[in-house]
Write a protein that holds these residues in place. Structure first.
Motif, short mmCIF file in Angstrom:
data_model
loop_
_atom_site.label_atom_id
_atom_site.label_comp_id
_atom_site.label_asym_id
_atom_site.label_seq_id
_atom_site.Cartn_x
_atom_site.Cartn_y
_atom_site.Cartn_z
N PHE A 290 1.21 -0.83 -0.16
CA PHE A 290 -0.07 0.28 0.26
C PHE A 290 1.01 1.27 0.13
CE2 PHE A 290 1.51 -0.31 4.14
CZ PHE A 290 1.03 1.12 4.99
N ILE A 291 2.54 0.80 -0.29
CA ILE A 291 3.37 2.26 0.25
C ILE A 291 2.95 2.77 -1.22
CG2 ILE A 291 5.33 3.14 0.15
CD1 ILE A 291 3.49 2.00 3.00
N LYS A 292 3.33 4.39 -1.09
CA LYS A 292 3.41 4.33 -3.14
C LYS A 292 4.14 5.10 -3.51
CE LYS A 292 1.94 9.08 -5.71
NZ LYS A 292 1.24 9.65 -5.30
N THR A 293 5.27 4.58 -4.61
CA THR A 293 6.31 4.66 -4.83
C THR A 293 6.31 6.31 -5.56
OG1 THR A 293 6.52 3.02 -6.33
CG2 THR A 293 7.90 4.12 -6.65
N PRO A 294 7.34 6.86 -4.91
CA PRO A 294 6.84 8.46 -4.54
C PRO A 294 7.58 9.07 -6.04
CG PRO A 294 8.73 7.68 -3.16
CD PRO A 294 7.90 6.68 -3.36
N ASN A 295 8.78 8.30 -6.35
CA ASN A 295 9.82 8.96 -7.70
C ASN A 295 10.27 7.60 -8.43
OD1 ASN A 295 11.36 10.01 -9.64
ND2 ASN A 295 11.09 12.48 -8.24
N SER A 296 8.89 7.00 -9.66
CA SER A 296 9.13 6.03 -10.14
C SER A 296 10.51 6.34 -11.27
CB SER A 296 8.61 5.15 -10.70
OG SER A 296 8.00 6.24 -11.66
N PHE A 297 11.23 7.47 -11.26
CA PHE A 297 12.62 8.02 -12.26
C PHE A 297 13.67 7.32 -11.03
CE2 PHE A 297 16.00 10.40 -13.48
CZ PHE A 297 16.24 9.35 -14.56
N PHE A 298 14.49 8.20 -10.13
CA PHE A 298 14.46 8.29 -8.63
C PHE A 298 14.53 6.82 -7.84
CE2 PHE A 298 15.35 12.43 -10.60
CZ PHE A 298 16.18 13.16 -10.59
N ALA A 299 13.69 6.19 -7.59
CA ALA A 299 13.27 5.66 -7.02
C ALA A 299 12.40 4.30 -7.18
CB ALA A 299 12.59 6.02 -5.35
N PRO A 300 12.63 3.41 -8.27
CA PRO A 300 12.23 2.14 -8.72
C PRO A 300 11.58 1.49 -7.54
CG PRO A 300 14.31 2.36 -10.02
CD PRO A 300 14.25 3.56 -8.78
N MET A 301 10.70 0.65 -7.92
CA MET A 301 10.19 -0.74 -7.35
C MET A 301 11.11 -1.58 -7.65
SD MET A 301 7.83 -1.18 -5.26
CE MET A 301 6.49 -0.66 -5.96
N LEU A 302 12.04 -2.06 -6.41
CA LEU A 302 12.52 -3.00 -6.25
C LEU A 302 12.30 -4.62 -6.68
CD1 LEU A 302 15.50 -2.29 -3.84
CD2 LEU A 302 15.43 -2.11 -6.37
N GLU A 303 12.77 -5.28 -7.34
CA GLU A 303 11.58 -6.46 -7.38
C GLU A 303 12.80 -7.44 -6.96
OE1 GLU A 303 9.40 -8.17 -9.14
OE2 GLU A 303 8.80 -5.91 -10.10
N PRO A 304 12.34 -8.22 -6.47
CA PRO A 304 12.45 -9.42 -4.85
C PRO A 304 13.87 -10.24 -5.37
CG PRO A 304 10.10 -9.05 -4.63
CD PRO A 304 10.58 -8.78 -5.89
N ILE A 305 13.85 -10.05 -6.83
CA ILE A 305 15.07 -11.28 -7.01
C ILE A 305 16.41 -10.51 -7.61
CG2 ILE A 305 14.52 -10.82 -9.70
CD1 ILE A 305 15.26 -14.55 -8.01
N ARG A 306 15.84 -9.34 -7.67
CA ARG A 306 17.20 -8.74 -7.46
C ARG A 306 17.95 -8.29 -6.84
NH1 ARG A 306 17.69 -2.05 -9.38
NH2 ARG A 306 20.01 -2.14 -9.30
N VAL A 307 17.29 -8.32 -5.44
CA VAL A 307 17.79 -8.03 -4.28
C VAL A 307 18.53 -9.75 -3.24
CG1 VAL A 307 17.58 -7.66 -1.96
CG2 VAL A 307 15.85 -6.29 -3.69
N ALA A 308 17.86 -10.64 -3.99
CA ALA A 308 18.19 -12.01 -3.08
C ALA A 308 19.53 -12.40 -3.94
CB ALA A 308 17.23 -12.93 -3.49
#
Length: 375
Positions: A290-308
């Motif tokens: 439910f958290i809104k991505t504030p700025n998808s250009f500078f702060a894109p949503m991370l895919e879990p697989i990338r972090v893993a």
């Protein structure tokens, strides 16, 4: 408490989202990746120097001098970073997956589940600790070597009992990945119940204290040492409005990690037990749904697989380090050094304080009691 093998078929995305428009793929991270693999890479810089020499460009020509100087600068900068990491984290420890026993808290979902699947498929011994009942864990396939232990890591006695069980079933625990986290309440401080605040601190911070105290002695007794991975967040430093409990717990977790890292170093065990601190932005998991991505250009949503994948890579190398994703997370220390006015401007441009839907802020009359919202 008998271990239970985790089963299912590979599940779909943890948080399905509609397909992105082409321009939504253009992010600051993408541009930085392209630059780091092209004009900011020493190899490419030296290719330019060689091309100029192939054209018989004189050594004294301004173009050759500029290209050579730039290549030398990038090379020196990369060498400096390598030396810095060696000084900070020491030599890597030897990692042999056939001898490793990997304990993952919060491994029934999110990043923890992906790490468990990766190591399970590679034949490592993996113990997943989670508060969920096995029947409620969906989307698993039978992966050899992965055992599930139902455990409330906020309770010291349960962790100690499970640790003994893991020792009997799989062997000496050598890798601890603390991924467990409670859901985000997303409420202003005056609306946040004391119980909700305490639960967040208990799960996100106190539980890590327990797991480190319980499993660290096993690593110190192991011939090849071990690795501790703590998954924190950039919100521990940015402290967005509406996330008092979450930000407090993650700030405490980062401080706990650094303190333990210092203690291992001064005790002479820094090369034996490696420490990995993960401080990421918003990850596409149910925790942040439910958290809104504030700025998808500078702060894109991370895919879990990338972090893993980043976590698995450092564990496999036997190295200590910091994982900060996306790119803006690497600039957090620079942000902290900015004057207060510039920090406020940066926050407003990023929209971080509007990421959490706010309800019933401080508009009450003096003496009026504000009823905490239901969890």
């Amino acid at each position: 408490m008998a271990p239970q093998r985790i089963l299912t078929t590979p599940s779909p995305s943890l948080n399905p989202t509609p397909p992105k428009q082409w321009h939504e793929h253009l992010t600051f991270d993408l541009f930085m990746t392209v630059l780091n693999r092209s004009i900011l890479h020493p190899f490419i810089a030296w290719i330019i120097v060689l091309c100029l020499r192939a054209q018989a460009t004189p050594y004294t020509h301004p173009a050759f001098l500029a290209a050579a100087g730039y290549a030398i600068f990038l090379t020196a900068l990369n060498i400096a970073f390598i030396i810095s990491d060696q000084i900070a984290y020491g030599a890597p420890r030897h990692v042999d997956l056939s001898e490793e026993v990997i304990v993952i808290t919060g491994g029934a979902s999110g990043v923890g589940r992906l790490i468990a699947q990766i190591y399970g498929l590679r034949g490592a011994s993996v113990a997943v600790l989670d508060i969920a009942e096995e029947k409620d864990v969906k989307g698993w396939e039978d992966v050899g070597g992965v055992e599930y232990y139902r455990c409330d890591i906020g309770v010291r006695g349960e962790i100690e009992a499970v640790a003994r069980k893991i020792q009997e079933d799989l062997g000496t625990p050598t890798v601890l990945v603390n991924c467990a986290a409670t859901r985000i309440n997303g409420q202003p401080l005056l609306s946040l119940s004391a119980e909700a605040f305490q639960k967040t601190i208990q799960t996100n911070l106190v539980a890590v204290f327990h797991t480190c105290q319980v499993f660290l002695p096993h690593m110190l007794s192991s011939e090849n040492g071990g690795t501790i991975v703590n998954v924190s967040s950039v919100l521990g430093q940015l402290c967005a409005a509406g996330l008092a409990d979450y930000s407090t717990s993650k700030a405490g977790l980062s401080a706990l990690h650094r303190t333990l890292e210092a203690e291992l170093r001064v005790s002479g065990n820094g090369d034996k037990v490696k420490m990995v601190l993960v401080e990421t932005g918003q990850i596409s998991t149910p925790l942040f749904k439910f958290i809104k991505t504030p700025n998808s250009f500078f702060a894109p949503m991370l895919e879990p697989i990338r972090v893993a994948q980043e976590i698995v890579s450092l564990i496999d190398k036997g190295e200590s380090g910091r994982i900060r994703l996306p790119t803006y997370a690497m600039l957090i220390n620079l942000y902290a050094a900015l004057p207060g006015g510039l920090q406020l401007i940066a926050r407003r441009l990023a929209g971080i304080d509007s990421a959490v839907p706010q309800v019933s802020f401080y508009t009450r009359q003096p003496g009026e009691k504000l009823k905490p919202q239901a969890e």
